[in-house]
Design a protein around this motif. Structure first.
Motif, short mmCIF file in Angstrom:
data_model
loop_
_atom_site.label_atom_id
_atom_site.label_comp_id
_atom_site.label_asym_id
_atom_site.label_seq_id
_atom_site.Cartn_x
_atom_site.Cartn_y
_atom_site.Cartn_z
N PHE A 1 20.94 6.51 7.86
CA PHE A 1 20.98 6.44 9.23
C PHE A 1 21.31 8.06 10.08
N ASP A 2 22.06 8.83 9.00
CA ASP A 2 22.13 10.20 9.32
C ASP A 2 20.82 11.10 9.36
N TYR A 3 19.87 10.54 8.49
CA TYR A 3 18.53 11.19 8.67
C TYR A 3 17.57 10.75 9.69
N GLY A 4 17.65 9.55 10.13
CA GLY A 4 16.88 9.24 10.91
C GLY A 4 17.05 7.59 11.52
N ARG A 5 16.10 6.92 12.02
CA ARG A 5 16.10 5.44 12.15
C ARG A 5 14.97 4.77 11.65
N PRO A 6 15.28 4.09 10.36
CA PRO A 6 14.38 3.63 9.94
C PRO A 6 13.92 2.23 10.39
N ALA A 7 12.68 1.73 10.43
CA ALA A 7 12.22 0.48 10.88
C ALA A 7 12.93 -0.70 10.06
N SER A 8 13.05 -0.49 8.92
CA SER A 8 13.98 -1.58 8.15
C SER A 8 14.15 -0.99 6.86
N ASN B 1 0.85 -1.21 0.00
CA ASN B 1 0.04 -0.12 -0.14
C ASN B 1 0.85 1.17 0.08
N GLU B 2 1.83 1.15 0.79
CA GLU B 2 2.68 2.47 0.91
C GLU B 2 4.26 2.00 0.71
N VAL B 3 4.68 2.69 -0.29
CA VAL B 3 6.02 2.17 -0.69
C VAL B 3 7.09 3.45 -0.34
N TYR B 4 8.06 3.21 0.42
CA TYR B 4 9.14 4.26 0.60
C TYR B 4 10.30 3.86 0.00
N MET B 5 10.86 4.68 -1.13
CA MET B 5 11.79 4.20 -1.91
C MET B 5 12.90 5.34 -2.09
N ILE B 6 13.93 4.80 -1.98
CA ILE B 6 15.16 5.79 -1.83
C ILE B 6 16.21 5.25 -2.96
N LYS C 1 10.23 4.05 9.21
CA LYS C 1 9.61 3.50 7.91
C LYS C 1 10.25 2.18 7.23
N ASN C 2 9.53 1.45 6.58
CA ASN C 2 10.10 0.34 5.79
C ASN C 2 10.57 0.86 4.90
#
Lengths: 169, 329
Positions: A112-119, A25-30, A89-90
């Motif tokens: 990881f310098d931007y924050g702490r993702p869930a995975s 449903n929600e995709v976080y993509m870098i 976020k995943n």
């Protein structure tokens, strides 16, 4: 002398396979600049046309590389742009070609310098072998075996295809 | 690149390279975590023999945000106060194996002088007398890059104490390399002799220089460098003739921007309403200053240098030359 190892049809099929693996449903993509960002762009289009909501960012890992002492700064650094908060976020990290794993290591450091993702999971269009770090992709479009003197490249002018050529050392 | 002494030493390509590299660092300072590991394990010493707030702070922040270890030394607390010579201070610090020495000194050529004696240390000129201040010019070029793509063909009008300004001198050198033109505006007492040899237009009337300017670049009166008190009659009169006020800003084109390398004296070279107006890029310059200094430090610490490392025994050579001269006399 470069040789096409995967033609545009094979690349298209591989991208479709990747889209099926990434779908939720929600995709976080870098995407990693510059090839990975292009792959992420097309994955985003395909995911959105199948009804997924995609949040996108791009990373340039030049400042995180471990070879400043040997090759000097990258002359063409593109800005990193992460418009969403990565914490909790995943995340799918996307690159075009996976080789030694050093780029991915640098990208993990930067995220990881931007924050702490869930995975964080890794999606690559081509895995060419030759890893120097304990890094593996969770979603791989294509596999090939390339030697240390070979360069494997995604070509995005016109039809996308993958080329391999020998680098004269 | 081993050292950064001045704009004079840089090619057009090197200037553009540093400005572009700086542009990619701007975003780093806007993140919530302002840190990248690019210069981890590098040591940078800021050696300032003149007072400075923004240059020293921005070099310090630039180094720290790239994970280098940064140490600041100012003249008032250094061993120079106890009578140590500049060269001995330089050699002492170099013996502690820093990668980069950032130096500001009131005497022109300090950096080149020290570089001859310290073969293993990269040296950055953070302002030497009235000679050069290269990182300020790179900063201005990066600030302007955010407004225009290229400075080519633009007109920068520099107003004020040109005689004592290393910023003006460096801009004149950069203008020739990058193809922009410079107008200098000042009373004769604040202009160096034969400045037109730099290829700039010289004005004594500020109002006449404004039409056609793309940047109004204001300078502070460097009273600490003035040897006599007859450079200008009074602050009030100077402000009337050469201060940037609302009336003059309105005379300029609507795309003309205001810049100042700082520190500024409100009410002398610039009025408060102009300094705080939307057309003032003074604080953008400060932000870009950190990014450009990151680029400079990265370029100096980066590998791929083709220049051979000089192992000079300059001090012995100098002493031998002195002895030879002594015999002749």
């Amino acid at each position: 002398m470069s040789e096409t190892i995967f033609d545009s049809k094979t690349v298209e099929q591989a991208l479709d396979t990747m889209v099926r693996a990434l779908r939720s449903n929600e995709v976080y993509m870098i995407g990693i600049q510059q090839g990975g960002a292009r792959v992420a762009d097309t994955l985003q289009q395909r995911l959105e046309s199948s009804g997924c909501h995609v949040e996108r960012g791009n990373l340039d890992i030049s400042f995180y590389r471990d070879d400043l002492d040997t090759i000097g700064p990258n002359p063409e650094v593109r800005p990193s742009h992460l418009p969403f908060d990565v914490s909790g976020k995943n995340i799918w990290l996307v690159d075009d070609v996976l080789y030694t794993g050093r780029t991915i290591r640098a990208a993990l450091g930067e995220i990881f310098d931007y924050g702490r993702p869930a995975s964080i999971h890794l999606a690559v269009l081509v895995d060419r072998g030759g890893r120097e770090l304990p890094i593996a992709a969770d979603c791989t479009g294509l596999f090939c075996e390339a030697g240390v003197n070979d360069s494997v490249k995604l070509v995005t002018n016109g039809d996308w295809h993958i080329e391999q050529h020998e680098v004269v050392a | 690149m081993k050292h950064l002494f001045g704009i004079a030493q840089l090619s057009r390509e090197q200037i553009e390279y540093l400005v572009n590299l700086g542009a990619s660092f701007v975003e780093l300072s806007r993140r919530s975590v302002k840190k990248a590991p690019t210069l981890r394990g590098k040591t940078i010493i800021n050696l300032f023999f003149e007072n400075s707030t923004r240059t020293r702070t921005s070099f310090e922040l630039a180094g720290k945000r790239l994970s280098a270890d940064v140490i600041n030394i100012s003249a008032s607390t250094s061993a120079t106060k106890k009578g140590e010579s500049l060269l001995d201070t330089g050699e002492t610090l170099a013996a502690m194996q820093p990668h980069v020495l950032v130096i500001r000194h009131a005497i022109a050529g300090t950096c080149e002088f020290l570089a001859d004696y310290l073969p293993d240390t990269s040296i950055v000129n953070a302002g030497d007398g009235a000679h050069e201040h290269p990182t300020q010019i790179l900063t201005d070029l990066l600030t302007l890059k955010q407004t225009w793509d290229s400075p080519q063909g633009k007109v920068i009008t520099i107003v004020g104490d040109i005689a004592h300004s290393r910023v003006a001198r460096s801009h004149l050198l950069a203008a020739q390399k990058l193809g922009y033109s410079v107008r200098v505006v000042a009373p004769k007492t604040l202009l160096p002799l034969a400045i037109e040899r730099f290829g700039c237009e010289v004005y004594h009337d500020f109002d006449a220089a404004i039409p056609g300017s793309d940047v109004l670049y204001m300078l502070r009166m460097q009273t600490e460098r003035m040897t006599s008190s007859c450079c200008f009659p009074s602050i009030r009169e100077y402000h009337e003739a050469y201060g940037l006020n609302r009336r003059r800003l309105d005379m300029a084109g609507k795309d003309c921007v205001v810049m100042h390398p700082g520190p500024m004296n409100r009410g002398v070279e610039i009025t408060s309403d102009v300094a705080d107006s939307a057309r003032s890029h003074i604080l953008d310059q400060v932000e870009c200053g950190v990014a450009v200094r990151m680029a400079v430090l990265t370029a100096l610490c980066g590998g791929g240098q083709t220049e051979p490392v000089r192992r000079s025994r300059k001090r012995e050579q100098a002493e031998a030359a002195m002895k030879a001269q002594g015999k002749l006399l």
